[in-house]
Write a protein that holds these residues in place. Structure first.
Motif, short mmCIF file in Angstrom:
data_model
loop_
_atom_site.label_atom_id
_atom_site.label_comp_id
_atom_site.label_asym_id
_atom_site.label_seq_id
_atom_site.Cartn_x
_atom_site.Cartn_y
_atom_site.Cartn_z
N GLU A 172 0.82 -1.21 0.00
CA GLU A 172 0.00 0.00 0.00
C GLU A 172 0.86 1.26 0.00
OE1 GLU A 172 -3.13 2.53 2.68
OE2 GLU A 172 -3.18 0.35 2.89
N ALA A 173 1.94 1.27 0.79
CA ALA A 173 2.83 2.44 0.80
C ALA A 173 3.46 2.64 -0.57
CB ALA A 173 3.90 2.28 1.87
N THR A 181 -2.21 -7.26 -2.84
CA THR A 181 -3.01 -6.46 -3.76
C THR A 181 -3.48 -5.21 -3.03
OG1 THR A 181 -5.06 -7.60 -3.17
CG2 THR A 181 -3.85 -8.46 -5.07
N VAL A 182 -3.70 -4.16 -3.79
CA VAL A 182 -4.24 -2.92 -3.26
C VAL A 182 -5.34 -2.46 -4.21
CG1 VAL A 182 -3.77 -0.52 -2.65
CG2 VAL A 182 -2.03 -2.27 -2.22
N GLU A 183 -6.53 -2.27 -3.67
CA GLU A 183 -7.64 -1.77 -4.48
C GLU A 183 -7.80 -0.28 -4.18
OE1 GLU A 183 -11.34 -3.76 -3.86
OE2 GLU A 183 -12.34 -2.61 -5.44
N PHE A 184 -7.88 0.51 -5.23
CA PHE A 184 -7.97 1.95 -5.05
C PHE A 184 -8.80 2.59 -6.15
CE2 PHE A 184 -4.44 1.39 -7.92
CZ PHE A 184 -4.55 2.44 -8.82
N VAL A 185 -9.19 3.84 -5.89
CA VAL A 185 -9.82 4.68 -6.90
C VAL A 185 -9.02 5.98 -6.96
CG1 VAL A 185 -11.87 5.98 -7.56
CG2 VAL A 185 -12.12 3.70 -6.56
N ALA A 186 -8.54 6.32 -8.14
CA ALA A 186 -7.83 7.58 -8.35
C ALA A 186 -8.71 8.45 -9.24
CB ALA A 186 -6.48 7.34 -9.01
N ARG A 187 -8.92 9.68 -8.81
CA ARG A 187 -9.74 10.62 -9.58
C ARG A 187 -8.83 11.60 -10.30
NH1 ARG A 187 -12.09 14.00 -6.69
NH2 ARG A 187 -10.96 13.60 -4.79
N TYR A 188 -9.23 11.96 -11.54
CA TYR A 188 -8.43 12.89 -12.32
C TYR A 188 -9.30 13.60 -13.35
CZ TYR A 188 -8.40 9.11 -15.79
OH TYR A 188 -8.76 8.13 -16.68
N GLU A 196 -8.86 0.39 -9.73
CA GLU A 196 -7.94 -0.69 -10.06
C GLU A 196 -7.65 -1.55 -8.85
OE1 GLU A 196 -3.25 -1.04 -11.25
OE2 GLU A 196 -4.45 0.35 -12.44
N VAL A 197 -7.46 -2.84 -9.10
CA VAL A 197 -6.92 -3.76 -8.12
C VAL A 197 -5.51 -4.08 -8.61
CG1 VAL A 197 -7.11 -6.00 -6.99
CG2 VAL A 197 -9.18 -4.70 -7.56
N SER A 198 -4.53 -3.52 -7.92
CA SER A 198 -3.13 -3.67 -8.33
C SER A 198 -2.49 -4.84 -7.61
CB SER A 198 -2.34 -2.40 -7.99
OG SER A 198 -2.83 -1.29 -8.68
N ARG A 199 -1.67 -5.59 -8.34
CA ARG A 199 -0.91 -6.69 -7.75
C ARG A 199 0.53 -6.25 -7.54
NH1 ARG A 199 -0.69 -12.09 -10.31
NH2 ARG A 199 0.00 -10.93 -12.11
N PHE A 200 1.07 -6.64 -6.39
CA PHE A 200 2.44 -6.30 -6.03
C PHE A 200 3.18 -7.56 -5.60
CE2 PHE A 200 -0.06 -2.54 -5.44
CZ PHE A 200 0.74 -1.52 -5.90
N VAL A 201 4.49 -7.54 -5.78
CA VAL A 201 5.33 -8.65 -5.37
C VAL A 201 6.54 -8.07 -4.64
CG1 VAL A 201 6.58 -8.76 -7.58
CG2 VAL A 201 6.47 -10.77 -6.11
N ARG A 202 6.99 -8.76 -3.60
CA ARG A 202 8.17 -8.32 -2.85
C ARG A 202 9.33 -9.26 -3.18
NH1 ARG A 202 7.42 -7.75 3.41
NH2 ARG A 202 6.81 -9.91 3.06
N GLU A 203 10.46 -8.65 -3.55
CA GLU A 203 11.67 -9.41 -3.87
C GLU A 203 12.84 -8.79 -3.13
OE1 GLU A 203 12.06 -9.36 -8.13
OE2 GLU A 203 10.41 -10.77 -8.39
N THR A 204 13.83 -9.61 -2.82
CA THR A 204 15.02 -9.13 -2.14
C THR A 204 16.17 -9.08 -3.13
OG1 THR A 204 14.27 -10.04 -0.05
CG2 THR A 204 16.61 -9.52 -0.22
N SER A 254 -5.92 -5.00 -12.46
CA SER A 254 -7.16 -5.33 -13.15
C SER A 254 -8.19 -4.28 -12.76
CB SER A 254 -7.64 -6.73 -12.78
OG SER A 254 -7.90 -6.82 -11.40
N PHE A 255 -9.24 -4.20 -13.54
CA PHE A 255 -10.25 -3.17 -13.36
C PHE A 255 -11.58 -3.82 -13.05
CE2 PHE A 255 -6.97 -1.90 -16.37
CZ PHE A 255 -6.41 -0.84 -15.66
N PRO A 256 -12.00 -3.77 -11.77
CA PRO A 256 -13.28 -4.39 -11.42
C PRO A 256 -14.45 -3.68 -12.07
CG PRO A 256 -12.25 -3.37 -9.49
CD PRO A 256 -11.35 -3.15 -10.66
#
Length: 141
Positions: free
Chosen positions: A32-33, A99-106, A117-125, A138-140
């Motif tokens: 999320e950050a 995953t982080v689901e958000f709404v961005a207005r513009y 959008e529902v964004s997918r994230f992965v953490r790697e070292t 993806s876009f619900p």
């Protein structure tokens, strides 16, 4: 866009919210950050940060931010606490994916839009530092 002291992502102040990430002084510790900092990067036109935080397997080859783009970002909303709790419960199964689901207005050309959008994230070292990367979204309905 919010006042200069307010973070574009909605955080209290830019200096204590997304600025340390965009300046390379800190690494976002959660998906999320990272998503919030990427939203701030979009609002400020910081393409280098967007590229650095996009997973190498899915980063676009071309330009991410068009300098002639007249997009005016208006705000970011992280979806409901219920969805966040559900997401955190899933985190136990895979601590290096989120995953982080958000709404961005513009606005573009005076016309309001929203990106849900529902964004997918992965953490790697890499080099001993764990980093989150944006993978895709993806876009619900």
């Amino acid at each position: 866009m919010p006042s200069p002291s307010t973070c574009p992502c909605g955080g209290a102040t830019f200096a204590t919210c997304c600025a340390p990430y965009l300046d390379g002084q800190a690494v976002p510790q959660t998906a999320e950050a990272l998503m919030r900092s990427r939203y701030s990067a979009y609002t400020l036109g910081q393409e280098a940060y967007l590229r650095a935080t996009w997973h190498p397997s899915t980063v676009p080859a071309g330009t991410i931010i068009n300098e002639n783009d007249a997009t005016r970002w208006l705000g970011l909303e992280i979806k409901s606490a219920l969805r966040l709790r559900k997401r955190q419960a899933n985190l136990l199964e895979s601590p290096d994916a989120d995953t982080v689901e958000f709404v961005a207005r513009y606005k573009i050309g005076g016309r309001a839009h929203r990106l849900h959008e529902v964004s997918r994230f992965v953490r790697e070292t890499h080099d001993g530092v764990a980093r989150w990367y944006y993978l895709d979204g993806s876009f619900p309905d």
